[in-house]
Write an enzyme that holds these catalytic residues in place. Sequence first.
Site, PDB file in Angstrom:
ATOM      1  N   GLU A 293       0.528   6.172   7.884  1.00  0.00           N
ATOM      2  CA  GLU A 293      -0.826   6.293   8.443  1.00  0.00           C
ATOM      3  C   GLU A 293      -0.993   7.587   9.231  1.00  0.00           C
ATOM      4  OE1 GLU A 293      -1.445   2.516  10.521  1.00  0.00           O
ATOM      5  OE2 GLU A 293      -2.151   1.641   8.640  1.00  0.00           O
ATOM      6  N   ASP A 367      -0.014  -6.271   5.866  1.00  0.00           N
ATOM      7  CA  ASP A 367      -0.218  -5.885   7.259  1.00  0.00           C
ATOM      8  C   ASP A 367      -0.681  -7.038   8.135  1.00  0.00           C
ATOM      9  OD1 ASP A 367      -0.492  -4.479   9.553  1.00  0.00           O
ATOM     10  OD2 ASP A 367      -2.308  -3.407   8.984  1.00  0.00           O
ATOM     11  N   GLU A 395      -4.444  -9.175  15.724  1.00  0.00           N
ATOM     12  CA  GLU A 395      -5.349  -8.168  15.166  1.00  0.00           C
ATOM     13  C   GLU A 395      -6.271  -8.725  14.077  1.00  0.00           C
ATOM     14  OE1 GLU A 395      -3.273  -4.787  13.589  1.00  0.00           O
ATOM     15  OE2 GLU A 395      -5.061  -3.974  12.632  1.00  0.00           O
TER      16      GLU A 395
HETATM   17  O1  GCW Z   1      -1.826  -3.255  11.600  1.00  0.00           O
HETATM   18  C1  GCW Z   1      -1.992  -1.879  11.496  1.00  0.00           C
HETATM   19  C2  GCW Z   1      -2.906  -1.530  12.609  1.00  0.00           C
HETATM   20  C3  GCW Z   1      -2.656  -0.180  13.235  1.00  0.00           C
HETATM   21  C4  GCW Z   1      -1.175  -0.060  13.529  1.00  0.00           C
HETATM   22  C5  GCW Z   1      -0.428  -0.170  12.214  1.00  0.00           C
HETATM   23  C6  GCW Z   1       1.077  -0.103  12.402  1.00  0.00           C
HETATM   24  C7  GCW Z   1      -0.047   1.014  15.344  1.00  0.00           C
HETATM   25  O2  GCW Z   1      -4.218  -1.630  12.145  1.00  0.00           O
HETATM   26  O3  GCW Z   1      -3.425  -0.121  14.405  1.00  0.00           O
HETATM   27  O4  GCW Z   1      -0.866   1.123  14.208  1.00  0.00           O
HETATM   28  O5  GCW Z   1      -0.700  -1.395  11.604  1.00  0.00           O
HETATM   29  O6  GCW Z   1       1.689  -1.159  12.422  1.00  0.00           O
HETATM   30  O7  GCW Z   1       1.630   0.971  12.503  1.00  0.00           O
END
Ligand code: GCW
Length: 703
Positions: A293, A367, A395
């Site tokens: 990311e 995720d 989240e």
């Molecule tokens: O779940 C996603 C989140 C990001 C997070 C990423 C990760 C810290 O939306 O906010 O960043 O995973 O785990 O690196």
Amino acid sequence: MEMPGEDGYELWLRYRKVDNPGQLARYREAIPNATVLGSGATPDIVRSELARALPVLLDRPVPLLDQVQADNALVVGTVDELAATGVTLPQADCCELGEEGFLIRSHPTAGITQTLITGNSWPAVLTGVFHLLRLLQTRQDIDGLNLSLSPRIRHRVLGHWDNVDGSIERGYAGRSLWNWDDLQATTGTRYHDYARSCASIGINGTVLNNVNAQAESLSTEYLRKTAALADLFRPYGLRVYLAPLFSAPVQLGGLATSDPRDPVVAEWWRRKVDEVYRLIPDFGGFEVKANSEGQPGPQDVGANHDDGANMLAAALEPHGGTVLWRAFVYDVATDADRAKCAYKEFVPLDGRFRPNVFVQVKNGPIDFQPREPFHPLFGAMEKTLLALELQITQEYLGQSMHLVYLAPMWKEILDSETYAKGPGSTVARIVEGAADGHTASCILGVANTGSDRNWCGHHFAQANWYAFGRIAWDSDLSAEAIADEWVRMTWSNDPSVLEAIKTMMLGSWEACINYMTPLGLHHIMQEGHHYGPDPGFNAAPRADWNNVYYHQADAKGVGFDRSSTGSDAASQYHSPLREQFDDIDTCPEKLLLWFHHAPWDHRLRSGLTLWEELQQRYDAGVAAVEEMVSIWQGLQAKIDPQRHKHASKRLKQQLENARLWREVCVDYFGNFAPSKDSWRRSLDSWSKSATAPNRSSSDLTTV
Ligand code: GCW
């Protein structure tokens, strides 16, 4: 008489008088006094915890005796300190405890039965003290105790996604607990209470900053602040970790490159790590998000994960530090199916990581969705230490607005058979190291704590922090047993309250799955903040950030085809799972749309078609929240008004959101399904009051 209001600050360390007279009498008889051997910061913490807890629980003074004398009742000290007083425990018992295990034993001596709490280190003894207090708080029998408990996972870590400006990524309970601006000056009680709470559930590590890192965190100025926290946390057995920015040598060190193969870069890290250890001798190590990311990483310069992780590991190794190298990568160039990427990148690297590197893997391959299958890396890298990363902060599960008890999810993951070495090679055994003969092990939970008075935003979100610690300590504990402990400690031992709250909690995860993403649907939350529903979202710059990518709904059906006719992600699992997942008729229905693009008229075991079943699940999810609301209303007279009202408001919001999820999703998928009429039957009964959420995640911290 109305109960006094409570703000939830005490968490599960909420000591109240034992109300059952018979039990009270037995506890009083067993613990008329207590003696804490030894001196130093941790023994002092033990003294103060006992002084705080026992007089309240037993509703009378419980003297803390300085000296060892014949009528000592509760005696607390390390194995060596006990031996110095003449109490020698069998050598085998002590060895078995290791560094962190504790023993609580009823010990008959001249005339009385003592209760001993001991271990090979003071942090271990502290965990044991909290365990005994838990037995009292949960009204367990303490006669004839003979408990010897040690964790099977060595590193049990909270990961804070806290930024240096005090904000928290995916934080829903206010601002960061760390006040970076005046850290060296302050020794606030909140820091102690944080560490106490961690110690009480056996958490022994904390990553202080966000994995989306800032170079600043490694500056000397911030390391000093970090050292101040490390000093506070040390007596609680809590080691501090940091998440470094991989390109810090450039940003902070002014070097031209961060190439891990460059000796100048390696030397920069070695010196930086030496500096860290001069300030923090027991520093835990680094958690690294690299080439993920947009974060910098070794691949930016043509090196790979093992080069990056090993270079950091070499710097940490002389000091006993660890690298937690995250496997959360999904470069589209690796595979068009995001779920397959990490496996494809990391499996070829098996055996190439140094012994102090963990590859840290999220529980599922996408995720932190409401439900995912376990990540196929578990069982695929036997020569590598694998850490399990869970997300305590919700989240994708309603954040701090929804009551969702996560222990059942974590148990489902941990208990999953990977079949890597036949039956019995569960995710838990792999993470513990047992399946592959590793002695090191690690589990990390992304924290849900913040500056809100009740720590976690929702009073019930505290249960997830608690459950993480308990499961990390002993993954064999059941979700039900953990809920039982937590409810007794946090709310009440009254059987009617206990059973009612447990019913709410134990059904809450499945309810959330049903009203958000039933049958294996995933990643259809609103973009960015991930709170409400938005299955039609299709405007992201990358295909796999679009929600339509994940459900693939069309006139034929719905779901992501990860079978052999599709992306073939199913083949990343061992037999017999891969065959089971691959075949639409044997794939577990809870993962149906994860692995298959199932036709709308596909028949499920219930006899319903997929489209009917989907609606039925959405209905069931909403009905379960209605039930939670009504159970909670029924508890009004038995819960303090402040916490009752706070949770009531959130439950009502959760119900409104659940209805909205149902309405939006059934409406949206109805556009593809063969007959729209079949779902309209229930539309009229739906709440029309629900409105589309139009709020940023930061608004969600207030009710
Ligand atoms: O779940 C996603 C989140 C990001 C997070 C990423 C990760 C810290 O939306 O906010 O960043 O995973 O785990 O690196």
